[in-house]
Design a protein around this motif. Structure first.
Motif, PDB file in Angstrom:
ATOM      1  N   ILE A 161     -44.871   9.659 -27.825  1.00  0.00           N
ATOM      2  CA  ILE A 161     -45.348   8.558 -26.996  1.00  0.00           C
ATOM      3  C   ILE A 161     -46.859   8.696 -26.833  1.00  0.00           C
ATOM      4  CG2 ILE A 161     -45.178   7.405 -24.749  1.00  0.00           C
ATOM      5  CD1 ILE A 161     -42.484   8.754 -24.382  1.00  0.00           C
ATOM      6  N   PHE A 162     -47.559   7.587 -26.919  1.00  0.00           N
ATOM      7  CA  PHE A 162     -48.995   7.584 -26.646  1.00  0.00           C
ATOM      8  C   PHE A 162     -49.224   8.033 -25.212  1.00  0.00           C
ATOM      9  CE2 PHE A 162     -52.919   5.374 -25.276  1.00  0.00           C
ATOM     10  CZ  PHE A 162     -53.796   5.851 -26.247  1.00  0.00           C
ATOM     11  N   GLN A 163     -50.084   9.011 -25.031  1.00  0.00           N
ATOM     12  CA  GLN A 163     -50.350   9.578 -23.711  1.00  0.00           C
ATOM     13  C   GLN A 163     -51.570   8.896 -23.089  1.00  0.00           C
ATOM     14  OE1 GLN A 163     -48.274  12.204 -22.350  1.00  0.00           O
ATOM     15  NE2 GLN A 163     -47.060  11.446 -24.078  1.00  0.00           N
ATOM     16  N   ALA A 164     -51.308   7.881 -22.289  1.00  0.00           N
ATOM     17  CA  ALA A 164     -52.385   7.055 -21.738  1.00  0.00           C
ATOM     18  C   ALA A 164     -52.912   7.607 -20.423  1.00  0.00           C
ATOM     19  CB  ALA A 164     -51.886   5.627 -21.531  1.00  0.00           C
ATOM     20  N   ASN A 165     -54.200   7.467 -20.220  1.00  0.00           N
ATOM     21  CA  ASN A 165     -54.793   7.706 -18.904  1.00  0.00           C
ATOM     22  C   ASN A 165     -54.635   6.472 -18.019  1.00  0.00           C
ATOM     23  OD1 ASN A 165     -56.966   9.209 -20.993  1.00  0.00           O
ATOM     24  ND2 ASN A 165     -56.255  10.449 -19.271  1.00  0.00           N
ATOM     25  N   GLU A 166     -54.456   5.331 -18.673  1.00  0.00           N
ATOM     26  CA  GLU A 166     -54.384   4.056 -17.958  1.00  0.00           C
ATOM     27  C   GLU A 166     -53.586   3.079 -18.817  1.00  0.00           C
ATOM     28  OE1 GLU A 166     -57.632   0.600 -16.671  1.00  0.00           O
ATOM     29  OE2 GLU A 166     -58.278   2.671 -16.969  1.00  0.00           O
ATOM     30  N   THR A 167     -52.753   2.269 -18.169  1.00  0.00           N
ATOM     31  CA  THR A 167     -51.996   1.242 -18.870  1.00  0.00           C
ATOM     32  C   THR A 167     -52.318  -0.109 -18.259  1.00  0.00           C
ATOM     33  OG1 THR A 167     -50.171   2.725 -19.462  1.00  0.00           O
ATOM     34  CG2 THR A 167     -49.696   0.381 -19.422  1.00  0.00           C
ATOM     35  N   VAL A 168     -52.755  -1.046 -19.093  1.00  0.00           N
ATOM     36  CA  VAL A 168     -52.987  -2.420 -18.654  1.00  0.00           C
ATOM     37  C   VAL A 168     -51.788  -3.228 -19.110  1.00  0.00           C
ATOM     38  CG1 VAL A 168     -54.500  -4.432 -18.757  1.00  0.00           C
ATOM     39  CG2 VAL A 168     -55.478  -2.120 -18.900  1.00  0.00           C
ATOM     40  N   THR A 169     -50.882  -3.523 -18.187  1.00  0.00           N
ATOM     41  CA  THR A 169     -49.656  -4.238 -18.546  1.00  0.00           C
ATOM     42  C   THR A 169     -49.846  -5.724 -18.287  1.00  0.00           C
ATOM     43  OG1 THR A 169     -47.241  -4.116 -18.394  1.00  0.00           O
ATOM     44  CG2 THR A 169     -48.466  -4.056 -16.318  1.00  0.00           C
ATOM     45  N   MET A 170     -49.263  -6.542 -19.131  1.00  0.00           N
ATOM     46  CA  MET A 170     -49.579  -7.972 -19.158  1.00  0.00           C
ATOM     47  C   MET A 170     -48.643  -8.811 -18.294  1.00  0.00           C
ATOM     48  SD  MET A 170     -52.204  -7.712 -20.812  1.00  0.00           S
ATOM     49  CE  MET A 170     -53.024  -6.524 -21.853  1.00  0.00           C
ATOM     50  N   GLY A 171     -49.227  -9.507 -17.312  1.00  0.00           N
ATOM     51  CA  GLY A 171     -48.491 -10.493 -16.528  1.00  0.00           C
ATOM     52  C   GLY A 171     -47.763  -9.955 -15.319  1.00  0.00           C
ATOM     53  N   ALA A 172     -46.940  -8.918 -15.533  1.00  0.00           N
ATOM     54  CA  ALA A 172     -46.119  -8.387 -14.445  1.00  0.00           C
ATOM     55  C   ALA A 172     -45.690  -6.965 -14.785  1.00  0.00           C
ATOM     56  CB  ALA A 172     -44.886  -9.271 -14.223  1.00  0.00           C
ATOM     57  N   LEU A 173     -45.185  -6.265 -13.795  1.00  0.00           N
ATOM     58  CA  LEU A 173     -44.736  -4.890 -13.984  1.00  0.00           C
ATOM     59  C   LEU A 173     -43.453  -4.833 -14.799  1.00  0.00           C
ATOM     60  CD1 LEU A 173     -45.323  -3.599 -10.356  1.00  0.00           C
ATOM     61  CD2 LEU A 173     -46.420  -2.671 -12.408  1.00  0.00           C
ATOM     62  N   LYS A 174     -43.410  -3.896 -15.749  1.00  0.00           N
ATOM     63  CA  LYS A 174     -42.221  -3.700 -16.570  1.00  0.00           C
ATOM     64  C   LYS A 174     -41.462  -2.461 -16.105  1.00  0.00           C
ATOM     65  CE  LYS A 174     -44.651  -6.428 -19.501  1.00  0.00           C
ATOM     66  NZ  LYS A 174     -46.008  -6.928 -19.209  1.00  0.00           N
ATOM     67  N   LEU A 175     -40.138  -2.571 -16.110  1.00  0.00           N
ATOM     68  CA  LEU A 175     -39.300  -1.460 -15.689  1.00  0.00           C
ATOM     69  C   LEU A 175     -39.509  -0.231 -16.565  1.00  0.00           C
ATOM     70  CD1 LEU A 175     -37.117  -0.842 -13.562  1.00  0.00           C
ATOM     71  CD2 LEU A 175     -35.397  -1.500 -15.258  1.00  0.00           C
ATOM     72  N   ALA A 176     -39.804  -0.457 -17.841  1.00  0.00           N
ATOM     73  CA  ALA A 176     -39.982   0.658 -18.780  1.00  0.00           C
ATOM     74  C   ALA A 176     -41.123   1.582 -18.391  1.00  0.00           C
ATOM     75  CB  ALA A 176     -40.216   0.104 -20.188  1.00  0.00           C
ATOM     76  N   LEU A 177     -42.042   1.095 -17.548  1.00  0.00           N
ATOM     77  CA  LEU A 177     -43.176   1.915 -17.128  1.00  0.00           C
ATOM     78  C   LEU A 177     -42.840   2.827 -15.947  1.00  0.00           C
ATOM     79  CD1 LEU A 177     -46.002  -0.790 -17.234  1.00  0.00           C
ATOM     80  CD2 LEU A 177     -45.693   1.099 -18.834  1.00  0.00           C
TER      81      LEU A 177
END
Length: 465
Positions: A161-177
């Motif tokens: 999995i890409f190890q992000a310092n920050e995630t910009v998710t589009m539109g709304a929160l996703k359960l997968a996060l």
């Protein structure tokens, strides 16, 4: 609290049909939000590399690179052949304004993962896994577009999995996060506006992300009051008496007017806790299970718990005992506070379903929701890196917990806290939500080494929330 969604394609479609927006408009706003996140980390001396995939997630990254080009040092790396028509269009535009497309993974100060996003529905191949491993090994700041690559749409995970310092998710929160197993990979989550306000983009959901503002502390507003005004918590003491003592301390520090430990008088008891061999007549709630070693007097415990109408908070050993089935069948107001292993036992006892801890952790939301629908009068507090409060098909997700809480006794304190709120008039669901939030937020206010937090520190920290 904010709504959370298993998928947001239907929300995008609603933008097209209801508001007359187009995929290109949404994409332009997604790229703008991503560019804004990158810009915060860029200076004139730093560089950003956008690693873009073949679909619309890659197109979002291409848009962001175009928006930043000219003012900042940005470049594109496209490891796969572009397939999406919108991505092809965005790449053509980016090239026309002069965005550099490199043919290998170069060093940069910021790496943007725009490979797959929320639409990934297959495990990654070896080539892509190697690409992600290389990106993860880089020293730069890492930003994921929508969802870090490697998290699949069904909440399962690829081997890398890409190890992000920050995630910009589009539109709304996703359960997968919000699953436990990705907490170390997503970093800080930012929700991007896609051309309309978040309130208009979203529709009602049965999934919620809790915020600090959802915490309702039991402040004492009524002036004409006495200790009985704030309830009486009865805690069943087991052979490991320290667990009940910690639960009692949690209850007392969280506002209960009286707290009584039921059982033989322990050798050491804080002066503000009482002891009784029988259930106090004025008790408002019973907390049981912590420190209750097998075997115990089942008949006496059953009588204590079920010969009255008091609500129950059940933890630890009772989560793994057949008596739990009778407790649930009684239809009494009930809060269960298991960790994953205890929840595995609960599922086997109540649903006749053998589920491993690994399977539960891979899809905590599905199991919690299924259980809450099967027993709608029960409030489930499934502890973990992100604690889930489930009730009648609704899930409330608490992401504030820290590794500092991963110590024996922390859960005993939280059970006592939830009992204290019920005694003070909260509904079981509201008590579970505020108790869980307060418990987690205390750990965030702890300013010493995070390995040193003790259950007693949690009790003391409630003074400063």
């Amino acid at each position: 609290m904010h709504y959370v969604y298993e998928e947001t394609n239907s929300l995008d479609d609603r933008c097209y049909t209801t508001f007359g927006l187009t995929p290109e408009i949404l994409m332009e706003h997604a790229g703008l939000a991503l560019a804004h996140a990158v810009k915060k980390k860029l200076t004139c001396k730093k560089s950003a590399l956008f690693v873009c995939g073949m679909g619309n997630n890659g197109a979002d990254g291409i848009v962001a690179a175009r928006l930043l080009h000219g003012a900042y040092n940005v470049s594109l790396y496209l490891p796969f052949k572009i397939k999406s028509e919108l991505a092809k269009l965005q790449l053509e535009r980016a090239k026309k304004v002069g965005v550099i497309v490199v043919d290998e993974l170069i060093d940069a100060d910021i790496y943007v993962d725009a490979l797959f996003g929320a639409g990934l529905n297959r495990p990654l191949d070896d080539l892509t896994c190697k690409l992600l491993e290389t990106l993860n090994a880089k020293q730069g700041y890492k930003i994921a577009c929508d969802i870090p690559s490697g998290i699949l749409s069904d909440l399962t995970l690829s081997s890398v999995i890409f190890q992000a310092n920050e995630t910009v998710t589009m539109g709304a929160l996703k359960l997968a996060l919000l699953n436990d197993n990705v907490k170390d990979a997503i970093g800080d989550i930012k929700v991007a506006n896609l051309g309309i306000s978040r309130n208009q983009y979203e529709t009602p959901s049965s999934l919620f992300l809790l915020h600090k503002s959802d915490l309702r502390l039991p402040f004492r507003i009524k002036k004409n009051a006495n200790k009985g005004t704030f309830g009486h918590v009865a805690i069943v003491q087991g052979s490991k008496e320290g667990a009940a003592r910690l639960a009692g301390m949690g209850a007392f520090h969280f506002g209960a007017g009286l707290v009584t430990l039921i059982g033989e008088k322990p050798k050491k008891l804080p002066i503000y806790l009482m002891n009784s061999e029988t259930l106090p007549k004025n008790a408002n709630v019973i907390v049981a299970g912590m420190g209750l070693e097998m075997p115990f007097d089942e008949v006496a415990l059953k009588t204590l718990l079920l010969s009255n109408t008091l609500p129950l908070v059940i933890d630890a050993s009772l989560s793994q005992h057949p008596l739990l089935c009778e407790i649930i069948a009684s239809q009494k107001p009930l809060v269960l506070t298991p960790h994953p292993k205890e929840f595995s036992s609960i599922l086997e006892l109540t649903c006749k379903e053998k589920v491993s801890v690994e399977a539960i952790q891979a899809n905590r939301f599905a199991y919690a929701k299924r259980f809450s629908l099967a027993f709608p009068h029960v409030v489930l507090v499934l502890k973990g890196a992100n604690t889930i409060i489930a009730h009648n098909g609704e899930l409330f997700i608490n992401t504030y917990g820290t590794p500092a809480l991963a110590k024996g006794g922390s859960g005993d304190v939280m059970s006592g806290m939830i009992g204290a709120l019920i005694a003070q008039g909260y509904t079981p669901k509201d008590a579970a939500i505020s108790g869980s939030l307060a418990h987690a937020l205390v750990s965030r206010k702890f300013t010493c080494n995070n390995f040193a937090l003790t259950p007693i520190d949690i009790c003391k920290g409630l003074k400063w929330l």
